[in-house]
Design a protein around this motif. Structure first.
Motif, PDB file in Angstrom:
ATOM      1  N   LYS A 675       0.840  -1.199   0.000  1.00 25.04           N
ATOM      2  CA  LYS A 675       0.000   0.000   0.000  1.00 25.04           C
ATOM      3  C   LYS A 675       0.878   1.252   0.000  1.00 25.04           C
ATOM      4  O   LYS A 675       1.803   1.372   0.799  1.00 25.04           O
ATOM      5  CB  LYS A 675      -0.899   0.016   1.230  1.00 25.04           C
ATOM      6  CG  LYS A 675      -2.001  -1.031   1.212  1.00 25.04           C
ATOM      7  CD  LYS A 675      -2.889  -0.905   2.448  1.00 25.04           C
ATOM      8  CE  LYS A 675      -4.013  -1.939   2.415  1.00 25.04           C
ATOM      9  NZ  LYS A 675      -4.853  -1.859   3.625  1.00 25.04           N
ATOM     10  N   GLU A 825      -8.757 -12.127  -1.648  1.00 29.07           N
ATOM     11  CA  GLU A 825      -8.949 -10.764  -1.128  1.00 29.07           C
ATOM     12  C   GLU A 825      -9.005 -10.765   0.399  1.00 29.07           C
ATOM     13  O   GLU A 825      -8.427  -9.893   1.052  1.00 29.07           O
ATOM     14  CB  GLU A 825     -10.223 -10.165  -1.710  1.00 29.07           C
ATOM     15  CG  GLU A 825     -10.109  -9.766  -3.178  1.00 29.07           C
ATOM     16  CD  GLU A 825     -11.407  -9.233  -3.735  1.00 29.07           C
ATOM     17  OE1 GLU A 825     -12.482  -9.589  -3.174  1.00 29.07           O
ATOM     18  OE2 GLU A 825     -11.373  -8.487  -4.732  1.00 29.07           O
ATOM     19  N   THR A 826      -9.682 -11.751   0.971  1.00 35.67           N
ATOM     20  CA  THR A 826      -9.798 -11.830   2.434  1.00 35.67           C
ATOM     21  C   THR A 826      -8.425 -12.046   3.077  1.00 35.67           C
ATOM     22  O   THR A 826      -8.077 -11.400   4.079  1.00 35.67           O
ATOM     23  CB  THR A 826     -10.743 -12.976   2.823  1.00 35.67           C
ATOM     24  OG1 THR A 826     -12.023 -12.757   2.227  1.00 35.67           O
ATOM     25  CG2 THR A 826     -10.890 -13.067   4.329  1.00 35.67           C
ATOM     26  N   VAL A 828      -5.365 -11.379   1.788  1.00 36.00           N
ATOM     27  CA  VAL A 828      -4.422 -10.273   1.570  1.00 36.00           C
ATOM     28  C   VAL A 828      -4.805  -9.062   2.416  1.00 36.00           C
ATOM     29  O   VAL A 828      -3.935  -8.421   3.033  1.00 36.00           O
ATOM     30  CB  VAL A 828      -4.362  -9.899   0.071  1.00 36.00           C
ATOM     31  CG1 VAL A 828      -3.501  -8.652  -0.132  1.00 36.00           C
ATOM     32  CG2 VAL A 828      -3.794 -11.055  -0.741  1.00 36.00           C
ATOM     33  N   THR A 829      -6.089  -8.738   2.461  1.00 31.00           N
ATOM     34  CA  THR A 829      -6.491  -7.555   3.249  1.00 31.00           C
ATOM     35  C   THR A 829      -6.268  -7.764   4.744  1.00 31.00           C
ATOM     36  O   THR A 829      -6.139  -6.782   5.488  1.00 31.00           O
ATOM     37  CB  THR A 829      -7.973  -7.229   2.995  1.00 31.00           C
ATOM     38  OG1 THR A 829      -8.764  -8.416   3.203  1.00 31.00           O
ATOM     39  CG2 THR A 829      -8.182  -6.729   1.576  1.00 31.00           C
ATOM     40  N   THR A 831      -3.617  -8.963   5.908  1.00 27.35           N
ATOM     41  CA  THR A 831      -2.184  -8.747   6.108  1.00 27.35           C
ATOM     42  C   THR A 831      -1.903  -7.251   6.032  1.00 27.35           C
ATOM     43  O   THR A 831      -2.202  -6.602   5.022  1.00 27.35           O
ATOM     44  CB  THR A 831      -1.361  -9.486   5.036  1.00 27.35           C
ATOM     45  OG1 THR A 831      -1.734 -10.871   5.037  1.00 27.35           O
ATOM     46  CG2 THR A 831       0.130  -9.360   5.317  1.00 27.35           C
ATOM     47  N   THR A 832      -1.315  -6.712   7.058  1.00 25.75           N
ATOM     48  CA  THR A 832      -1.070  -5.269   7.138  1.00 25.75           C
ATOM     49  C   THR A 832      -0.131  -4.814   6.032  1.00 25.75           C
ATOM     50  O   THR A 832       0.912  -5.427   5.791  1.00 25.75           O
ATOM     51  CB  THR A 832      -0.464  -4.909   8.500  1.00 25.75           C
ATOM     52  OG1 THR A 832      -1.315  -5.404   9.525  1.00 25.75           O
ATOM     53  CG2 THR A 832      -0.305  -3.403   8.639  1.00 25.75           C
ATOM     54  N   GLU A 835      -2.111  -5.038  -0.503  1.00 24.71           N
ATOM     55  CA  GLU A 835      -3.371  -5.015  -1.234  1.00 24.71           C
ATOM     56  C   GLU A 835      -3.203  -5.856  -2.488  1.00 24.71           C
ATOM     57  O   GLU A 835      -2.075  -6.217  -2.861  1.00 24.71           O
ATOM     58  CB  GLU A 835      -3.782  -3.582  -1.586  1.00 24.71           C
ATOM     59  CG  GLU A 835      -2.762  -2.802  -2.372  1.00 24.71           C
ATOM     60  CD  GLU A 835      -3.179  -1.348  -2.560  1.00 24.71           C
ATOM     61  OE1 GLU A 835      -4.216  -0.955  -1.993  1.00 24.71           O
ATOM     62  OE2 GLU A 835      -2.476  -0.621  -3.280  1.00 24.71           O
TER      63      GLU A 835
END
Length: 941
Positions: A675, A825-826, A828-829, A831-832, A835
């Motif tokens: 990100k 998606e679940t 990866v999101t 994980t801090t 994206e």
């Protein structure tokens, strides 16, 4: 009009003969290619910057270049791959973009980006793609005497000979546009200093480099005037031979010393980062690309003749071809001939049995070659070449071409059987079917022509197919209402009635009319049951469509495969070669042909071989698909046992149609990125996420390609204390590991790089034995100045419009893809700092299927308008069109039952089926309407 034509048979026949003669002449002028000459809107930018690691190259050059190129108009997608020393940026534009203008704009953007880069950065190479850039086949060259190749010098000579003689001779052929080349060994002039002499004289390799540069100077551009005359002044002090280098004088304490007295000098092959094997032997590969306006069989004949000449002139070289893609075109042409023969034979037999006459079937068989030859004339007028796509269109249209002639002759015979005179029967019989045949032809065109409005390359490919079908149908219609009636009158003579063959008249082989009456009555007695069956078919079709696999192209039986391997180890090319040769032995004796692309390849246009030194592609060909599986199984077992860390896949070789039509990515690719960061995310986090994804989806874990590297840290305090320059440390490492290129030997026809190197040593030996000269000329141990550590990093840095990302392949079935996307998606999101985005053929397949659905809807609307105009009714077209969903649903159920898929080919099959169904319905309803006009009741009609 019909009566006018049949009363002038000579004029009609002569006219058709003349058109056919022109068609035959034009057929010899038509280009014969694998694919239409499509301008693929893709441009590739190749960046080379030696001695730069991937991360630094991405940050300093590639990211800025990518940002500039993102501003290009019409750009659909941009992807970059950055490795040590080089990078590739691939640009995909919207189809229809003028690639010539886009090429100019890309050059402008690259030049603008170059202005902000260091001066030592080379200008990138920029290449635009075309469908005709796909190699027709590979030409492999290797020495017959393998023992003579052990030193490498003979292979270097073969490489030079291939590039300067063989390649040029091949490219002189009119049918060959370009001969792309890979696997060459290039020479270098090496200088290995005598360390003992160098230390005793107190000189370093820098002194050798300076001496070489001072004695290898060319200066021109100076003008001298003497009276009325003017001369150009040129300084030419060049090194041209090995002896020139040996005789170079080195300044040692103001004493001249011959370089040959303090160093070993010679010519040897450069260290290769990639090579090519043919049948297990090191070889040179020439990928031959056809000229767009040439015929493929002409190219094959010219190349084969030239190879025969080469084999006589150069008996010590072995020439062989492999991976011949022209077999697809040969197969298509053979298939067309087979379809014509089979279609004519079946049409003759069926008409012979039903009409019980030998003259009419022969007329029907005549229509096919006449229609095809005239169609080739219109190919020439419309600029369509003979290729896989256009020939497939002709093949699809063969049955429809026969249909028109059958309808005309059958209707004429019906009028004859009613007792009408021959001339009247021909005139009325032909005129009656002209309107429904026009409607039938228009409906077929309405089904196929919308295919050209598919977006992207698919639409460009289907243009040739749709036009071929439309041309064939229109010509067939014209032949059926002009030539067929004329010839029918000639072969029937003055007979007023149709005479049947006696023994066929007495023997009823087919009682179809009675069977039809029984079936017709059964359906109308059980209308509710029939409706239930129809609803079950529609429901089953919906279920089958939801569950069936959807892909762009069907899976075909293969007798060849490509094993793509990433060893995931820091191996060098020689170790890579050893492993590949071992795999060839494991594959066994059933392998008829093997080619191996090992490490980095030298091709300019072939985008499939952008590999690192740790990767390889092994091509294997066996006799049949059954033997292929027997070959793959031991290879998989061997790799799992001996190289469990390697990533590998077996895939079918891509034919030209697949290369143009399919994407390079798999079904689904997750693009994981940090990100708000322009740097790749931490490798450990990405690998952890990839492991979680594989466990959640129950798939094999994707290994992130990494590389091991040494990081040298120079101690600034020690450098200051010992009075040592940082450049001196870099120079000593370059020399120790044979990377210290100082100048070029200006040979007769090329430049040969000059390398100051050493005998092979390990990193530990280098640290413990090497010394660095400080500014005072004193020897300082290298280990006192630097420290060393090992680290792991990404081997390749990927970038796109969203920035830098790490690709993770997701291997799931197409119908499981939506659920897999949500799962990824679940993960990866959660994980801090990470994206994810997605790409892959799944999305292009959805887009293609959606477009095909829209085109099918447009075709149905066009069909409705044509049918409404034909029957002067709003209700009758619905009667015809209601058949389509039932037939498509039943066909989908059959595809699901036999384990096939919904793909571009099956969709074309649906369209062809729809055309045939509509045509038959039009003729049936037109006959019913005519019978009702004659006073017959609705049910009887």
């Amino acid at each position: 009009m019909v009566r006018y034509l049949i009363e002038r048979p000579i004029a009609v026949i002569i006219t058709f003969i003349a058109i056919m003669v022109v068609g035959l002449v034009v057929a010899g002028l038509l280009p014969v290619s694998l694919l239409p000459d499509i301008k693929i809107p893709e441009i590739t930018v190749y960046i080379s910057h030696p001695n730069t690691n991937a991360i630094d190259l991405e940050r300093t050059i590639v990211s800025g270049m990518r940002a500039r190129l993102l501003q290009l108009p019409g750009l659909d997608d941009i992807q970059s791959e950055t490795r040590d020393n080089s990078a590739i940026i691939r640009l995909k534009f919207s189809f229809g973009t003028n690639t010539d203008y886009a090429f100019i704009e890309v050059n402008d953007k690259v030049d603008a980006a170059m202005a902000g880069l260091p001066r030592d950065v080379r200008r990138p190479k920029i290449i635009k793609a075309s469908a005709t850039d796909i190699p027709v086949f590979l030409l492999n060259l290797h020495l017959k005497d393998t023992s003579a190749n052990r030193s490498g010098e003979e292979f270097t000579q073969l490489s030079s000979f291939t590039e300067t003689v063989i390649r040029r001779r091949i490219e002189q052929l009119p049918s060959v546009a370009f001969a792309d080349i890979s696997g060459m060994a290039r020479p270098e002039l090496y200088i290995i200093p005598n360390e003992a002499r160098m230390q005793s004289l107190g000189i370093s390799t820098d002194a050798l480099s300076m001496a070489l540069r001072q004695n290898n100077i060319t200066v021109s551009g100076i003008t001298v005037r003497e009276g009325e005359l003017q001369y150009s002044l040129m300084f030419r002090n060049e090194l041209r031979t090995v002896e020139d280098v040996k005789e170079t004088l080195v300044n040692v304490n103001r004493q001249p010393i011959r370089l040959g007295d303090i160093a070993r000098v010679g010519i040897r092959p450069q260290a290769m980062q990639g090579l090519y094997l043919s049948q297990g032997q090191q070889a040179i590969c020439l990928a031959l690309i056809k000229s767009s306006d040439a015929r493929i069989e002409t190219m094959r004949e010219e190349v084969n003749q030239l190879i025969a000449d080469f084999q006589v002139a150069y008996p010590e070289i072995d020439f062989e071809t492999s991976q011949d893609q022209s077999f697809l075109l040969t197969y298509t042409i053979a298939n067309l001939k087979s379809n014509l023969i089979q279609g004519a034979f079946l049409a003759i037999i069926i008409m012979f049995l039903f009409i019980r006459d030998y003259r009419s079937p022969l007329l029907i068989a005549l229509t096919m070659p006449v229609t095809l030859i005239i169609s080739l004339f219109f190919f020439y007028l419309f600029g369509i070449s003979i290729n896989i796509i256009s020939l497939s269109g002709l093949i699809l249209g063969v049955g429809m071409m026969i249909d028109n002639s059958i309808v005309v002759i059958d209707n004429i015979i019906q009028h004859q059987q009613r007792g009408e005179p021959l001339l009247t029967a021909i005139t009325r019989g032909t005129n009656e079917v002209i309107a429904p045949m026009i409607s039938s032809t228009l409906t077929s065109c309405a089904i196929f022509i919308p295919l050209i409005f598919l977006s992207g390359i698919a639409g460009a490919l289907f243009y040739d197919q749709a036009m071929a079908i439309a041309i064939g149908l229109i010509i067939s219609f014209i032949v059926s209402i002009t030539l067929i009636p004329t010839l029918f009158k000639l072969v029937q003579g003055k007979k007023h009635r149709h005479t049947e063959i006696g023994f066929l008249k007495r023997v009823k082989l087919f009682d179809l009319e009675n069977s039809y009456h029984k079936g017709f009555d059964f359906v109308f007695r059980h209308q509710w049951g029939t409706l239930v069956v129809v609803l079950l078919i529609l429901g089953g079709g919906y279920f089958a469509f939801s569950a069936i696999d959807k892909r762009q192209l069907p899976v075909l039986p293969q007798n060849e495969t490509i094993l793509a391997i990433d060893w995931n180890e820091n191996i060098h090319v020689d170790e890579n070669r050893r492993r590949i040769k071992q795999l060839i032995q494991v594959a066994g004796s059933k392998v008829q042909q093997s080619n191996a692309f090992i490490g980095e390849q030298q091709f300019v246009l072939n985008r499939d071989f952008d590999m690192s030194a740790y990767e390889s592609q092994l091509y294997l060909k066996v006799a049949n698909p059954g033997e292929l599986q027997e070959t793959i199984r031991p290879l998989e077992a061997y790799l799992r046992k001996h190289y469990p860390g390697a990533s590998y896949t077996f895939k079918a070789p891509e034919n030209p149609f697949m290369k143009v039509f399919s994407g390079t990515e798999g079904n689904l690719m997750a693009r994981i990125r940090g990100k708000n960061s322009d740097s790749p995310p931490p490798m450990q986090e990405v690998q952890s996420v990839a492991g979680k994804i594989s466990r959640q989806l129950n798939t094999s874990e994707t290994k992130i390609p990494t590389r091991q590297q040494y990081i040298v840290h120079a101690d600034p305090e020690m450098l200051f204390l010992y009075n040592v320059d940082y450049d001196a440390i870099v120079s000593i490492f370059k020399t120790a590991f044979n990377s210290n290129y100082t100048d070029n030997l200006k040979s007769v026809d090329r430049y040969i790089p000059i390398l100051i190197g050493s005998e092979p040593i390990s990193m530990e030996q280098a640290l413990n034995t090497l010394f660095v000269n400080n500014r005072l000329g004193n020897k300082i141990p290298l280990k006192n100045l630097v420290s060393l550590e090992r680290s792991s990093d990404y081997r390749t840095i990927f970038g796109g419009s969203e920035g830098v990302f790490v690709p993770v392949a997701i291997t799931v079935d197409a119908n499981q893809t939506p659920a897999a996307i949500k799962t990824v998606e679940t993960i990866v999101t959660a994980t801090t700092g990470l994206e994810v985005g997605f790409s892959g053929s799944y999305f292009s397949n959805l887009e293609l299927m959606g477009e095909m659905g829209i085109i099918l809807l447009i075709s149905i609307i066009l069909l409705f308008f044509i049918l409404a105009a034909q029957f002067e009714s709003i209700s009758i077209p619905w009667v015809v069109l209601i058949e389509l969903p039932i037939d498509v649903a039943f066909a989908t159920i059959l595809l699901y039952v036999v384990g096939s898929s919904i793909n571009a080919m099956s969709m074309i099959g649906f369209i062809v089926m729809g055309g045939i169904i509509i045509n038959d319905s039009i003729l049936k309803i037109d006959t019913v309407n005519q019978l009702r006009k004659e006073g017959m009741g609705l049910m009887d009609a």
